[in-house]
Design a protein around this motif. Structure first.
Motif, PDB file in Angstrom:
ATOM      1  N   LYS A 167      11.096 -20.363  58.004  1.00 16.83           N
ATOM      2  CA  LYS A 167      11.075 -18.899  57.966  1.00 16.83           C
ATOM      3  C   LYS A 167       9.890 -18.393  57.158  1.00 16.83           C
ATOM      4  CE  LYS A 167      14.311 -15.624  56.785  1.00 16.83           C
ATOM      5  NZ  LYS A 167      15.584 -15.308  56.113  1.00 16.83           N
ATOM      6  N   GLU A 168       9.476 -19.214  56.179  1.00 21.50           N
ATOM      7  CA  GLU A 168       8.388 -18.793  55.300  1.00 21.50           C
ATOM      8  C   GLU A 168       7.002 -19.084  55.869  1.00 21.50           C
ATOM      9  OE1 GLU A 168       9.540 -20.602  51.622  1.00 21.50           O
ATOM     10  OE2 GLU A 168      11.196 -19.164  51.441  1.00 21.50           O
ATOM     11  N   ALA A 169       6.933 -19.950  56.885  1.00 22.21           N
ATOM     12  CA  ALA A 169       5.629 -20.271  57.480  1.00 22.21           C
ATOM     13  C   ALA A 169       5.058 -19.028  58.160  1.00 22.21           C
ATOM     14  CB  ALA A 169       5.793 -21.404  58.490  1.00 22.21           C
ATOM     15  N   LYS A 170       3.787 -18.768  57.889  1.00 22.94           N
ATOM     16  CA  LYS A 170       3.153 -17.562  58.449  1.00 22.94           C
ATOM     17  C   LYS A 170       1.819 -17.917  59.102  1.00 22.94           C
ATOM     18  CE  LYS A 170       5.635 -14.102  56.223  1.00 22.94           C
ATOM     19  NZ  LYS A 170       6.910 -14.812  56.379  1.00 22.94           N
ATOM     20  N   GLY A 171       1.346 -17.043  59.967  1.00 21.91           N
ATOM     21  CA  GLY A 171       0.019 -17.208  60.558  1.00 21.91           C
ATOM     22  C   GLY A 171      -0.019 -18.222  61.686  1.00 21.91           C
ATOM     23  N   ARG A 172      -1.213 -18.562  62.109  1.00 18.71           N
ATOM     24  CA  ARG A 172      -1.353 -19.511  63.221  1.00 18.71           C
ATOM     25  C   ARG A 172      -1.163 -20.939  62.716  1.00 18.71           C
ATOM     26  NH1 ARG A 172      -2.912 -18.200  68.171  1.00 18.71           N
ATOM     27  NH2 ARG A 172      -3.823 -20.221  68.599  1.00 18.71           N
ATOM     28  N   ARG A 173      -0.340 -21.687  63.412  1.00 16.20           N
ATOM     29  CA  ARG A 173      -0.025 -23.052  62.989  1.00 16.20           C
ATOM     30  C   ARG A 173      -0.027 -23.980  64.200  1.00 16.20           C
ATOM     31  NH1 ARG A 173       2.076 -23.554  57.737  1.00 16.20           N
ATOM     32  NH2 ARG A 173       1.509 -21.652  56.643  1.00 16.20           N
ATOM     33  N   VAL A 174      -0.112 -25.260  63.892  1.00 18.67           N
ATOM     34  CA  VAL A 174       0.102 -26.264  64.929  1.00 18.67           C
ATOM     35  C   VAL A 174       1.290 -27.111  64.501  1.00 18.67           C
ATOM     36  CG1 VAL A 174      -2.258 -26.442  65.772  1.00 18.67           C
ATOM     37  CG2 VAL A 174      -1.540 -27.886  63.876  1.00 18.67           C
ATOM     38  N   GLY A 175       1.990 -27.655  65.455  1.00 15.98           N
ATOM     39  CA  GLY A 175       3.141 -28.468  65.099  1.00 15.98           C
ATOM     40  C   GLY A 175       3.794 -29.101  66.313  1.00 15.98           C
ATOM     41  N   ALA A 176       5.007 -29.571  66.088  1.00 12.00           N
ATOM     42  CA  ALA A 176       5.748 -30.207  67.173  1.00 12.00           C
ATOM     43  C   ALA A 176       7.242 -29.934  67.028  1.00 12.00           C
ATOM     44  CB  ALA A 176       5.505 -31.710  67.164  1.00 12.00           C
ATOM     45  N   VAL A 177       7.873 -29.753  68.153  1.00  9.43           N
ATOM     46  CA  VAL A 177       9.331 -29.622  68.183  1.00  9.43           C
ATOM     47  C   VAL A 177       9.827 -30.891  68.866  1.00  9.43           C
ATOM     48  CG1 VAL A 177      11.289 -28.290  69.066  1.00  9.43           C
ATOM     49  CG2 VAL A 177       9.179 -27.100  68.412  1.00  9.43           C
ATOM     50  N   ILE A 178      10.679 -31.630  68.184  1.00 10.95           N
ATOM     51  CA  ILE A 178      11.188 -32.881  68.747  1.00 10.95           C
ATOM     52  C   ILE A 178      12.678 -32.730  68.951  1.00 10.95           C
ATOM     53  CG2 ILE A 178      11.416 -35.380  68.396  1.00 10.95           C
ATOM     54  CD1 ILE A 178       9.101 -35.040  66.306  1.00 10.95           C
ATOM     55  N   MET A 179      13.141 -32.974  70.165  1.00 10.47           N
ATOM     56  CA  MET A 179      14.590 -32.845  70.363  1.00 10.47           C
ATOM     57  C   MET A 179      15.161 -33.965  71.208  1.00 10.47           C
ATOM     58  SD  MET A 179      14.770 -29.615  72.860  1.00 10.47           S
ATOM     59  CE  MET A 179      13.588 -29.425  74.161  1.00 10.47           C
ATOM     60  N   ILE A 180      16.424 -34.240  70.923  1.00  4.71           N
ATOM     61  CA  ILE A 180      17.186 -35.223  71.692  1.00  4.71           C
ATOM     62  C   ILE A 180      18.290 -34.435  72.370  1.00  4.71           C
ATOM     63  CG2 ILE A 180      18.604 -37.321  71.582  1.00  4.71           C
ATOM     64  CD1 ILE A 180      16.049 -38.017  70.252  1.00  4.71           C
ATOM     65  N   TYR A 181      18.450 -34.638  73.662  1.00  3.32           N
ATOM     66  CA  TYR A 181      19.517 -33.914  74.346  1.00  3.32           C
ATOM     67  C   TYR A 181      20.154 -34.737  75.449  1.00  3.32           C
ATOM     68  CZ  TYR A 181      15.999 -32.851  77.957  1.00  3.32           C
ATOM     69  OH  TYR A 181      15.047 -32.945  78.933  1.00  3.32           O
TER      70      TYR A 181
END
Ligand code: NI
Length: 135
Positions: free
Chosen positions: A51-65
């Protein structure tokens, strides 16, 4: 009951409870309560941090389903199309008969990345979801 402690009742799938008990045993938690306490704390920390991350970022969402969960696969595709502005690429791995892993590479406003992660996290059949945002 201790003051300031509230007792709640939670329904969990049997498989998940079994896995929890294994962790309780392996880590040496004295009870399920302590393990659940830690899990909740880590969920809250992750949420706050995100919630505190602001501005332009790069990252990854990893999910198992569970890909056989009714309607889930098409819902995942709909959501990902809706977030095409932040999704760079998705890698899909078939883990076993039932489970899939998806790694979604993201780049864009932190708030948008967070919304994507939140929409995916709450879907029935999504067993695990982690978001990593590079500092
Ligand atoms: Ni798959």
């Amino acid at each position: 009951m201790r003051t300031g402690v509230e007792r709640i009742s939670v329904s969990l799938p049997k498989g998940l409870l079994k896995e929890l008990d294994e962790v309780v045993k392996q880590v040496g938690y004295g009870s399920r309560s302590k393990a659940i306490h830690d899990a909740i704390r880590s969920l809250i920390t992750e949420h706050r941090w995100l919630k505190e991350a602001k501005g332009r970022r790069v990252g990854a969402v990893i999910m198992i389903y569970n890909h056989s969960q009714r309607g889930l696969a098409s819902r995942l595709i709909d959501i990902q199309h809706h977030f095409e502005d932040v999704i760079c690429s998705t890698v899909h791995v078939h883990l076993d008969e039932e489970n899939c892993m998806e790694i979604v590479a993201v780049r864009g406003e932190a708030e948008r990345i967070r919304s994507l992660a939140e929409e995916l996290r709450v879907l029935r059949g999504v067993k695990q979801l982690k978001v990593t945002i590079a500092e």
